[in-house]
Design an enzyme around this catalytic site. Structure first.
Site: not given
Ligand code: BG6
Length: 469
Positions: A165, A369
């Protein structure tokens, strides 16, 4: 498009799940690991830090056994740069190499394909003290680090992801904890950092192909379709602007080795254009990805900038504040529901995103993700019932199959997250995993691993290669 018949998921589809080092491993200062920017950042009040996280460093065998039981074909994890190079460059930490050697061997024991993110937000603090990504020498440090990873782990790791990201590091550095308050002109400096990261990524991709001809490497930005707030033509232009600035700047550079022209005109207009050194464009053109990995959580909606001081309205979560005078204005999408953390839920937008990326670049895609953060509850009988997560994944995976039927080449799905871990800025009570970790925000309890209902659902889905949807 309505399809009468769906194309099945490909054989050998990489059903997996993801984590990142600083959110999962803990052991923040053990066995020679140096501090990272995350370890040294001011943490959000009321939530835990990352010092112990889920203690995967000590529990990796147990975690991998559970991943294998769930049937995972792939596991995407990140390597902590400062565990390998405590000072970011220079002296190597043999215990860091040992840990990831053991982790990779354990995965292979169960025939789980390792997918390695080289850098997931946790820049070594020693580099940050020398200016971090603003300092051109961080590019050299990354190249040295990349070479080390390829040399030590390349005999077993086939899939590499460069930078997690990168677009969020630039667009939301405050929420990630990487915004340096010493910056005189933050936006300009961030885009200089961005340029350095793009060069570092291109060098790593070239190096990977040179050292490991059989391996595959790609970028891993966060990509989501951008909708215009209405059919007003100016809103569509604004959506184009934001898509160029948020999405295509990063992927056009990774794939074509050039700045997206709309994003570049924005950088010039705002005075953010980075200094490009002699030879940079050649390096950028030479580094080619073999696939595109991307993270998808939600779409975004923007309208025409009205320059009335309210362009920064947002979609419900501080992570997602969007809007920039003269370019686009943040807007809420009235057609979408939100998670309990205010993130808009848009499975259909997932299909659009897959289609858009594939149409632009025609490279194989892997989702690294996607997931739902929620306050899961451990019941008195020891179970964790998370039907909302099952529903979220069912709807999103359906859209992957529709995209595959649309002709999009998708070779894997690694949702967030394999096991509960600490959220980037919202603590450990915001849970994403298929496996519950019994800890509270400030009480580590026993860190026991418990299979959630979604664990069994995903297990079944993998077993049937997606047919049990
Ligand atoms: C993504 C990241 O932005 O989203 C992760 O790559 C992150 O590291 C995930 O944990 C979810 O976001 P958050 O803020 O809910 O942890």
């Amino acid at each position: 498009m309505l399809h009468q018949q769906l194309t099945p998921f490909p054989q050998n589809f990489l059903w997996g799940a993801s984590t990142s080092a600083y959110q999962f491993e803990g052991a923040w200062n053990l066995d020679g690991k140096g501090p990272s920017v995350i370890d040294m950042a001011n943490h959000v009040e009321g939530v835990t830090d990352f010092k112990v996280a889920s203690d995967h460093y000590h529990k990796y065998k147990e975690d991998i056994a559970l991943m294998a039981e769930m049937g995972m074909k792939a596991y995407r994890f990140s390597i902590s740069w400062s565990r390998i190079y405590p000072q970011g460059a220079g002296e190597l930490n043999p215990k860091g190499i040992q840990f990831y050697n053991d982790l990779i061997d354990e995965l292979l024991k169960y025939k789980i394909e390792p997918i390695v993110t080289m850098y997931h937000f946790d820049l070594p603090y020693a580099l940050e003290q020398q200016g971090g990504w603003s300092n051109r020498s961080t590019v050299d440090a990354f190249e040295q680090y990349a070479r080390t990873l390829f040399q030590h782990f390349g005999d077993r790791v086939k899939y590499w992801l460069t930078i997690n990201e990168q677009n969020m590091l630039i667009l939301h550095p405050g929420s990630i904890g990487t915004l340096n308050d010493q910056m005189a002109d933050p936006q300009k400096e961030l885009y200089q950092q961005n340029h350095h990261m793009l060069v570092a990524q291109a060098k790593a991709m070239s190096l990977c192909h040179q050292i490991l001809p059989q391996a595959k490497i790609g970028p891993a930005p966060n990509i989501g379709v951008i909708y215009p707030a209405s059919s007003k033509p100016e809103d569509t232009l604004a959506a184009d602007n934001y898509a160029a600035i948020r999405n295509w700047l990063y992927l056009d550079m990774a794939v074509y080795g050039r700045y997206n022209h709309i994003a570049w005109s924005y950088l010039l207009e705002k005075g953010y254009a980075p200094i490009i050194e002699d030879g940079d464009m050649d390096i950028l053109a030479a580094g080619k990805p073999d696939f595109i990995a991307f993270n998808y959580y939600t779409s975004q909606t923007v309208g025409e900038s009205l320059n009335d001081g309210n362009d920064f309205s947002h979609t419900g979560d501080q992570h997602e504040i969007v809007g920039e005078p003269g370019a686009y204005r943040g807007s809420v999408n009235p057609h979408l529901q939100k998670t309990e953390f205010g993130w808009e839920i848009d499975p259909v937008g997932f299909r659009s995103t897959l289609r858009q990326i594939y149409s632009r670049y025609r490279l194989p895609l892997i989702v690294t993700e996607n997931g739902l953060g929620a306050f899961d509850k451990l019941e008195e009988d020891g179970t964790v019932n998370d039907p909302y997560r099952i529903e979220f994944f069912r709807k999103h995976i359906e859209q992957i199959q529709l995209a595959i039927t649309d002709g999009v080449e998708v070779f894997g799905f690694c949702p967030w997250s394999a096991v509960d871990l600490v959220s980037t800025h919202q603590g450990s009570s915001k849970r994403y995993g298929f496996i519950y970790v019994d800890r509270e925000e400030f009480d580590l309890k026993d860190l026991l691993r418990i299979r959630k209902h979604s664990f069994y659902w995903y297990q079944q889905l993998i077993q049937t290669n997606g047919q049990s949807l």
